[in-house]
Write a protein that holds these residues in place. Structure first.
Motif, short mmCIF file in Angstrom:
data_model
loop_
_atom_site.label_atom_id
_atom_site.label_comp_id
_atom_site.label_asym_id
_atom_site.label_seq_id
_atom_site.Cartn_x
_atom_site.Cartn_y
_atom_site.Cartn_z
N PRO A 183 10.15 20.92 39.63
CA PRO A 183 9.04 22.24 39.45
C PRO A 183 8.39 21.78 40.43
N GLY A 184 8.84 20.50 40.76
CA GLY A 184 7.50 20.49 42.30
C GLY A 184 5.79 20.30 41.89
N ALA A 185 5.30 20.89 42.34
CA ALA A 185 3.48 21.07 41.69
C ALA A 185 3.59 22.20 41.16
N PHE A 186 2.89 22.02 39.71
CA PHE A 186 3.48 23.64 38.84
C PHE A 186 1.76 23.64 38.07
N SER A 187 1.36 24.58 37.86
CA SER A 187 -0.04 24.09 36.64
C SER A 187 0.06 25.99 35.90
N ALA A 188 0.69 25.62 35.02
CA ALA A 188 0.92 26.48 34.02
C ALA A 188 -0.12 26.44 32.71
N SER A 189 -0.51 27.85 31.70
CA SER A 189 -1.91 27.42 30.83
C SER A 189 -1.67 28.53 29.97
N LEU A 190 -2.33 28.24 28.37
CA LEU A 190 -2.08 28.99 27.18
C LEU A 190 -3.46 29.45 27.79
N GLN A 191 -3.33 31.25 27.50
CA GLN A 191 -4.48 31.73 27.45
C GLN A 191 -4.33 32.45 26.28
N THR A 192 -5.69 33.33 25.85
CA THR A 192 -5.66 33.53 24.95
C THR A 192 -6.90 34.64 24.78
N ALA A 193 -6.80 35.96 23.88
CA ALA A 193 -7.53 37.27 23.87
C ALA A 193 -7.95 37.84 22.67
N ASP A 194 -8.50 38.65 22.30
CA ASP A 194 -8.73 39.00 21.37
C ASP A 194 -9.00 40.53 22.16
N THR A 195 -8.39 41.41 22.77
CA THR A 195 -8.37 42.55 22.96
C THR A 195 -7.57 42.10 24.04
N ASP A 196 -6.16 42.62 24.26
CA ASP A 196 -4.54 42.73 25.01
C ASP A 196 -4.89 43.96 26.30
N GLY A 197 -5.51 43.22 26.40
CA GLY A 197 -5.54 43.71 28.85
C GLY A 197 -6.11 42.52 29.19
#
Length: 132
Positions: free
Chosen positions: A67-81
């Protein structure tokens, strides 16, 4: 899978409820796709019998090539916006020799989760999975 369905940068709530993930489930957030960056995946509701009990989640990324240089993350929320999602833990930015990355997250109490691909320099496809 489609991208995150709600308007970016807004508190707009979805017209259709997201799929639910129960303990032991595996969900595909991106399915052999080449999303434009930055791009959030489809979201999942984190179903629980006891919302006060912390959950564990893992994210597995599989690229079709380097993928070359990449960044990904898990994101969470209590409200789905879109504006409510926040990164959990460290950013994922390294792959194995097989172009696989994996991260585990404990003590998640949020109600929704998604994968955010922030950067990727090479034009390769991505399959991203969230496991409970």
């Amino acid at each position: 899978m489609p991208n995150y369905p709600n308007a970016a940068g807004t508190s707009t709530l979805p017209a259709i409820p997201p799929l639910s993930l129960f303990p032991g489930d595996l969900a595909v957030a991106f399915s052999a796709e080449q999303p434009a960056v930055p791009q959030a995946s489809v979201e999942f509701a984190l179903a629980s019998k006891d919302q006060n009990y912390p959950q564990s989640l893992s994210v597995e990324l599989q690229f079709s090539g380097a993928p070359g240089a990449f960044s990904a993350s898990l994101q969470t929320a209590d409200t789905d916006g879109d504006i409510f999602y926040q990164n959990e833990g460290a950013v994922i930015s390294a792959v194995s020799a097989n172009n696989i990355a994996r991260a585990e997250f404990s003590s998640i109490k949020a109600k929704f989760a998604r994968v955010m691909l922030t950067t990727r320099t090479n034009a390769v496809t991505l399959t991203a999975r969230i496991s409970r």
